[in-house]
Design an enzyme around this catalytic site. Structure first.
Site, short mmCIF file in Angstrom:
data_model
loop_
_atom_site.label_atom_id
_atom_site.label_comp_id
_atom_site.label_asym_id
_atom_site.label_seq_id
_atom_site.Cartn_x
_atom_site.Cartn_y
_atom_site.Cartn_z
N LYS A 54 0.84 -1.20 0.00
CA LYS A 54 0.00 0.00 0.00
C LYS A 54 0.88 1.25 0.00
O LYS A 54 0.65 2.18 -0.77
CB LYS A 54 -0.89 0.03 1.25
CG LYS A 54 -2.10 -0.85 1.15
CD LYS A 54 -2.85 -0.89 2.46
CE LYS A 54 -4.00 -1.88 2.39
NZ LYS A 54 -4.57 -2.21 3.69
N GLN A 98 -5.21 -1.26 9.58
CA GLN A 98 -5.15 -2.61 9.03
C GLN A 98 -5.81 -3.62 9.98
O GLN A 98 -5.48 -3.67 11.16
CB GLN A 98 -3.67 -2.98 8.79
CG GLN A 98 -3.46 -4.33 8.12
CD GLN A 98 -3.96 -4.36 6.69
OE1 GLN A 98 -3.78 -3.42 5.91
NE2 GLN A 98 -4.62 -5.45 6.32
N ASP A 121 -11.55 3.03 3.87
CA ASP A 121 -11.98 1.62 3.82
C ASP A 121 -13.51 1.52 3.70
O ASP A 121 -14.03 0.46 3.38
CB ASP A 121 -11.54 0.90 5.11
CG ASP A 121 -10.48 -0.16 4.83
OD1 ASP A 121 -10.31 -0.52 3.65
OD2 ASP A 121 -9.83 -0.61 5.79
#
Ligand code: NDP
Length: 300
Positions: A54, A98, A121
């Site tokens: 990422k 995460q 997200d």
């Protein structure tokens, strides 16, 4: 008949390229650089690889990458304080914590602390509600990637029968909402669905997000249907040597490819689109924060 293979790797590269172009324009015209903060708690090796990728792709797209690595015994209060700090930082337009988090940390509490405007997200309850009510939201990355590939293949999705197998909050449900928003007739199937084979055979668009290797055989696929295989499953591959494994999807690719009109492979289908859509969401969040028009072709 052999289906068109939808090349997710090439598609994701194209999305990243379009993000990079618009980031460059944002910098040149407005002096703004989108920033993505990724927070990793603990030492999970798969998460570490994912976070590294990422960061690399964020920088390649011309954005600023902020990485925060915390030890696996980090108290919940410290993580929440970091999220609050990132919420307040004007250089940070997207925040991603995460998952999974260590057991002593309440995942729901952490996700609820992220500013919905920076929730790239798309897991914050505000974004879930906005999506469900057809309003402007930040949308979970994997279903957004699936939607982009479907729109690219079909043009309009209006009136098509879509079946989503799986009802998780991160894939199945948002996928179904997005398809509904594009005027598909949507069925959500799950582990209690009766005669799943018959349900799948009615699908013009079949999205599999189950997590069971090769569960959907070709004879569940309507001839000419578009099959999006979200599943990522590791199975033994003795043909590659003792103890070796390989990745497969939730669809039995070899039989489905003979029936479908188009299909995503595993690996190289949906997978690469997830990070590309994370970058797209960060750009979208940045444009919204600056009161600028949203990036074209990169939102739901
Ligand atoms: P979850 O385990 O959260 O959800 C799985 C869903 O599948 C559940 O709704 C479950 O139903 C349903 N299901 C399980 N067994 C059956 C069955 N026999 N028949 C019909 N439905 C069934 O998984 P996720 O949504 O998180 O992930 C799904 C897959 O997608 C996984 O392989 C995951 O690795 C992959 N994935 C890939 C991503 C990518 O970037 N490509 C990103 C995220 C996930 P019920 O609710 O009734 O239990």
């Amino acid at each position: 008949m052999s289906a068109k293979i939808i090349d997710g790797k090439a598609f994701a590269a194209d999305v990243r390229g379009r993000v990079a172009e618009q980031v460059a324009r944002l910098k040149a015209d407005h002096g703004i650089t989108p920033g993505l903060a990724v927070v990793l708690v603990g030492e999970d090796p798969a998460s570490q690889v994912y976070v590294r990728n990422k960061g690399k792709q964020t920088v390649e797209a011309g954005m600023t990458s902020f990485e925060h690595k915390l030890g696996d015994t980090t108290p919940e209060a410290d993580l929440l304080a970091l999220v609050e700090k990132l919420n307040a930082d004007p250089a940070v337009h997207g925040i991603l914590v995460q998952l999974p988090l260590p057991d002593h940390i309440d995942e729901a509490k952490v996700l609820a602390t992220i500013d919905p405007a920076k929730d790239v997200d798309g897991f914050h309850i505000s974004n879930v509600g906005l999506l469900a009510t057809g309003q402007k939201a930040l949308v979970p990355c994997t279903p957004l990637g699936c939607l982009m590939m479907l729109r690219d293949h079909h043009g309009s999705l209006s009136g098509l029968n879509a079946v989503v197998v799986g009802r998780s909050n991160i894939v199945g449900k948002p996928m179904a909402q997005l398809l509904l928003r594009d005027s598909c007739t949507v069925t959500i199937a799950h582990s209690r669905t009766k005669d799943l084979a018959a349900v799948c055979r009615g699908a013009d668009i079949l999205v599999a997000a189950v997590g069971r290797p090769q569960m959907i055989p070709g004879d569940w696929v309507k001839p000419g249907a578009t099959v999006i295989d979200v599943g990522i499953n590791r199975i033994p591959a003795p043909e590659k040597g003792e103890g070796k494994t390989r990745l497969v999807g939730d669809v039995d690719f070899d039989s489905a490819v003979e029936v479908a009109g188009a299909i995503t492979p595993v690996p190289g289908g949906v997978g690469p689109m997830t990070i590309a859509c994370l970058l797209a969401n960060t750009l979208t969040a940045c444009c919204r924060a600056a009161g600028l028009p949203e990036p074209e072709g990169l939102t739901a």
